[in-house]
Motif scaffolding. Structure first.
Motif, PDB file in Angstrom:
ATOM      1  N   UNK A  17       0.817  -1.224   0.000  1.00 24.87           N
ATOM      2  CA  UNK A  17       0.000   0.000   0.000  1.00 24.87           C
ATOM      3  C   UNK A  17       0.844   1.264   0.000  1.00 24.87           C
ATOM      4  N   UNK A  18       2.097   1.179   0.408  1.00 25.93           N
ATOM      5  CA  UNK A  18       2.998   2.340   0.375  1.00 25.93           C
ATOM      6  C   UNK A  18       3.778   2.397  -0.924  1.00 25.93           C
ATOM      7  N   UNK A  19       4.075   1.227  -1.487  1.00 30.02           N
ATOM      8  CA  UNK A  19       4.870   1.172  -2.713  1.00 30.02           C
ATOM      9  C   UNK A  19       4.033   1.444  -3.951  1.00 30.02           C
ATOM     10  N   UNK A  20       2.771   0.966  -3.947  1.00 31.99           N
ATOM     11  CA  UNK A  20       1.914   1.099  -5.116  1.00 31.99           C
ATOM     12  C   UNK A  20       0.607   1.813  -4.776  1.00 31.99           C
ATOM     13  N   UNK A  21      -0.052   2.293  -5.822  1.00 32.49           N
ATOM     14  CA  UNK A  21      -1.371   2.905  -5.695  1.00 32.49           C
ATOM     15  C   UNK A  21      -2.402   1.777  -5.702  1.00 32.49           C
ATOM     16  N   UNK A  22      -2.960   1.490  -4.537  1.00 29.99           N
ATOM     17  CA  UNK A  22      -3.910   0.383  -4.405  1.00 29.99           C
ATOM     18  C   UNK A  22      -5.341   0.870  -4.173  1.00 29.99           C
ATOM     19  N   UNK A  23      -5.613   2.123  -4.553  1.00 28.96           N
ATOM     20  CA  UNK A  23      -6.946   2.677  -4.300  1.00 28.96           C
ATOM     21  C   UNK A  23      -8.033   1.851  -4.973  1.00 28.96           C
ATOM     22  N   UNK A  24      -7.798   1.440  -6.216  1.00 35.66           N
ATOM     23  CA  UNK A  24      -8.810   0.664  -6.931  1.00 35.66           C
ATOM     24  C   UNK A  24      -8.993  -0.708  -6.294  1.00 35.66           C
ATOM     25  N   UNK A  51       2.760   3.459  -9.528  1.00 35.58           N
ATOM     26  CA  UNK A  51       3.568   3.854  -8.368  1.00 35.58           C
ATOM     27  C   UNK A  51       2.734   4.513  -7.285  1.00 35.58           C
ATOM     28  N   UNK A  52       3.099   4.237  -6.036  1.00 33.09           N
ATOM     29  CA  UNK A  52       2.449   4.854  -4.894  1.00 33.09           C
ATOM     30  C   UNK A  52       3.330   5.927  -4.267  1.00 33.09           C
ATOM     31  N   UNK A  53       2.972   6.344  -3.047  1.00 31.70           N
ATOM     32  CA  UNK A  53       3.612   7.483  -2.402  1.00 31.70           C
ATOM     33  C   UNK A  53       5.116   7.277  -2.222  1.00 31.70           C
ATOM     34  N   UNK A  54       5.516   6.098  -1.800  1.00 35.75           N
ATOM     35  CA  UNK A  54       6.927   5.861  -1.469  1.00 35.75           C
ATOM     36  C   UNK A  54       7.729   5.283  -2.630  1.00 35.75           C
ATOM     37  N   UNK A  55       7.134   5.164  -3.803  1.00 38.10           N
ATOM     38  CA  UNK A  55       7.799   4.493  -4.918  1.00 38.10           C
ATOM     39  C   UNK A  55       9.114   5.173  -5.299  1.00 38.10           C
ATOM     40  N   UNK A  56       9.084   6.482  -5.486  1.00 37.72           N
ATOM     41  CA  UNK A  56      10.303   7.176  -5.937  1.00 37.72           C
ATOM     42  C   UNK A  56      11.404   7.081  -4.892  1.00 37.72           C
ATOM     43  N   UNK A  57      11.040   7.167  -3.606  1.00 35.55           N
ATOM     44  CA  UNK A  57      12.023   7.021  -2.541  1.00 35.55           C
ATOM     45  C   UNK A  57      12.669   5.645  -2.586  1.00 35.55           C
ATOM     46  N   UNK A  58      11.849   4.606  -2.715  1.00 38.90           N
ATOM     47  CA  UNK A  58      12.368   3.241  -2.747  1.00 38.90           C
ATOM     48  C   UNK A  58      13.232   3.023  -3.989  1.00 38.90           C
ATOM     49  N   UNK A  59      12.777   3.495  -5.123  1.00 41.34           N
ATOM     50  CA  UNK A  59      13.568   3.322  -6.351  1.00 41.34           C
ATOM     51  C   UNK A  59      14.940   3.969  -6.224  1.00 41.34           C
ATOM     52  N   UNK A  90       0.347 -10.308  -7.792  1.00 32.00           N
ATOM     53  CA  UNK A  90       0.291  -9.111  -8.631  1.00 32.00           C
ATOM     54  C   UNK A  90       1.303  -8.073  -8.159  1.00 32.00           C
ATOM     55  N   UNK A  91       1.496  -7.979  -6.856  1.00 28.23           N
ATOM     56  CA  UNK A  91       2.488  -7.050  -6.307  1.00 28.23           C
ATOM     57  C   UNK A  91       3.882  -7.417  -6.803  1.00 28.23           C
ATOM     58  N   UNK A  98       8.318  -2.926 -13.021  1.00 23.12           N
ATOM     59  CA  UNK A  98       8.925  -1.609 -12.798  1.00 23.12           C
ATOM     60  C   UNK A  98      10.449  -1.679 -12.690  1.00 23.12           C
ATOM     61  N   UNK A  99      11.003  -2.875 -12.709  1.00 28.58           N
ATOM     62  CA  UNK A  99      12.447  -3.013 -12.662  1.00 28.58           C
ATOM     63  C   UNK A  99      13.061  -2.759 -11.300  1.00 28.58           C
ATOM     64  N   UNK A 100      12.284  -2.952 -10.241  1.00 29.38           N
ATOM     65  CA  UNK A 100      12.813  -2.749  -8.890  1.00 29.38           C
ATOM     66  C   UNK A 100      13.520  -4.021  -8.415  1.00 29.38           C
ATOM     67  N   UNK A 101      14.729  -3.893  -7.895  1.00 28.43           N
ATOM     68  CA  UNK A 101      15.451  -5.081  -7.412  1.00 28.43           C
ATOM     69  C   UNK A 101      14.989  -5.506  -6.023  1.00 28.43           C
TER      70      UNK A 101
END
Length: 325
Positions: A17-24, A51-59, A90-91, A98-101
């Motif tokens: 829920x922090x990494x991705x937009x799970x509103x839907x 991407x969710x709120x923390x995505x750019x930080x994590x990337x 799905x996560x 997204x290419x996240x390690x």
């Protein structure tokens, strides 16, 4: 082969829920229940989550692993999720898309996953679930709740800018308690009298210490290569001002941690600073500050200390901190 060790790494736990937009997806769960949610996720298994709120930080923080050999990463991010393994597919597929390690995950089928924070040597746990975060902080864990929606990110910008409030985030709430009980003048006198006494550590003091380790590794790389450009920048943005600023600086020194920039605002709206500073994540213990910053800045609420006692979902409390120098 020896077991993989998480020691000597910066380990971050993050809920989907922090990494991705799970509103839907959340809307489906609330409307159709667990069975409908499971059917929905299976039907959309190959639809990459946004991407969710923390995505750019994590990337960005994961990108710092290029400072070490591939088999010895500086940063490890682990998914801590209330999904079960089936609906969590799905996560994990979205992470790959997204290419996240990120290759490690814990799925708990509706139960709180934060209890594994200590076992996994985590310095930070991020989630959008308020109850999970409050319970984690009450247990003495370094947790925060992401607020708002994802902010547009510039993929060409390689920097990682992190901003912290001071009281209730890096430091404990001792001074906040003095202010709330005795007022601004007693607060100033208390800080002046105790200027040489470092504050007790707050929830994220040790997370800052781990970030400093990454910064030292960057300094080593710059000494090895003049072409290397420093990427990690850390700021504190606090409602303190003179004379209370001095104890904050002395505390950082005595803790053995550092920041690049400090903003002692004395009640100035923090969101106006964030619009210029543009951090990729900002941590604060007061929701009323984050109501403004979360419009343009990935923001995280740390529900710690006296300012958060007795609050329920969606409440911000009284804005007394703006008066603190």
């Amino acid at each position: 082969m020896p077991p993989y060790s998480l020691e000597n790494r910066l380990v971050i736990g993050i809920a989907s829920s922090a990494l991705f937009d799970l509103a839907e997806s959340d809307g489906v769960f609330r409307k159709e229940g667990e069975k409908g949610y499971r059917t929905y996720q299976r039907a959309h298994l190959d639809d990459t989550l946004r991407p969710g709120v923390a995505f750019s930080f994590i990337r960005r923080i994961l990108s710092l692993n290029d400072l070490n050999p591939e088999d010895d990463p500086l940063v490890e991010v682990i998914i801590l999720s209330r999904n079960d393994p089936d609906t969590g597919l799905r996560v994990m597929r979205s992470i790959k898309s997204h290419g996240l390690p990120i290759s490690r995950a814990i799925f708990m089928q509706g139960r709180a996953p934060y209890k594994f924070v200590r076992a996994l040597h985590m310095s930070l746990f991020l989630s959008a679930d308020e109850n999970d975060v409050r319970e984690a902080v009450a247990a003495g864990l370094p947790a925060g709740r992401v607020l708002g929606s994802a902010v547009a990110d510039d993929p060409e910008d390689r920097d990682l800018r992190i901003a912290f409030d001071f009281d209730g985030v890096l430091a404990g709430d001792e001074s906040e308690r003095v202010f709330r009980q005795d007022g601004i003048e007693r607060f100033r006198a208390h800080e002046t009298m105790n200027v040489a006494t470092p504050h007790d550590a707050g929830p994220l003091r040790d997370f800052l210490r781990e970030i400093n380790k990454l910064q030292r590794r960057e300094e080593e790389r710059r000494r090895e290569s003049e072409d290397y450009t420093i990427r990690v920048h850390v700021s504190i943005v606090t409602a303190r001002n003179a004379p209370a600023h001095e104890r904050a600086i002395m505390s950082l020194n005595k803790w053995g941690v550092t920041v690049n920039d400090a903003f002692f605002l004395g009640g100035i709206d923090k969101s106006s600073i964030m619009d210029v500073l543009r951090p990729h994540i900002f941590f604060d213990d007061q929701e009323i500050h984050l109501e403004g910053t979360s419009q343009t800045t990935p923001s995280v609420h740390i529900p710690f200390g006296v300012v958060n006692q007795g609050q329920s979902t969606g409440t911000s409390g009284t804005d007394t901190s703006a008066q603190v120098p």
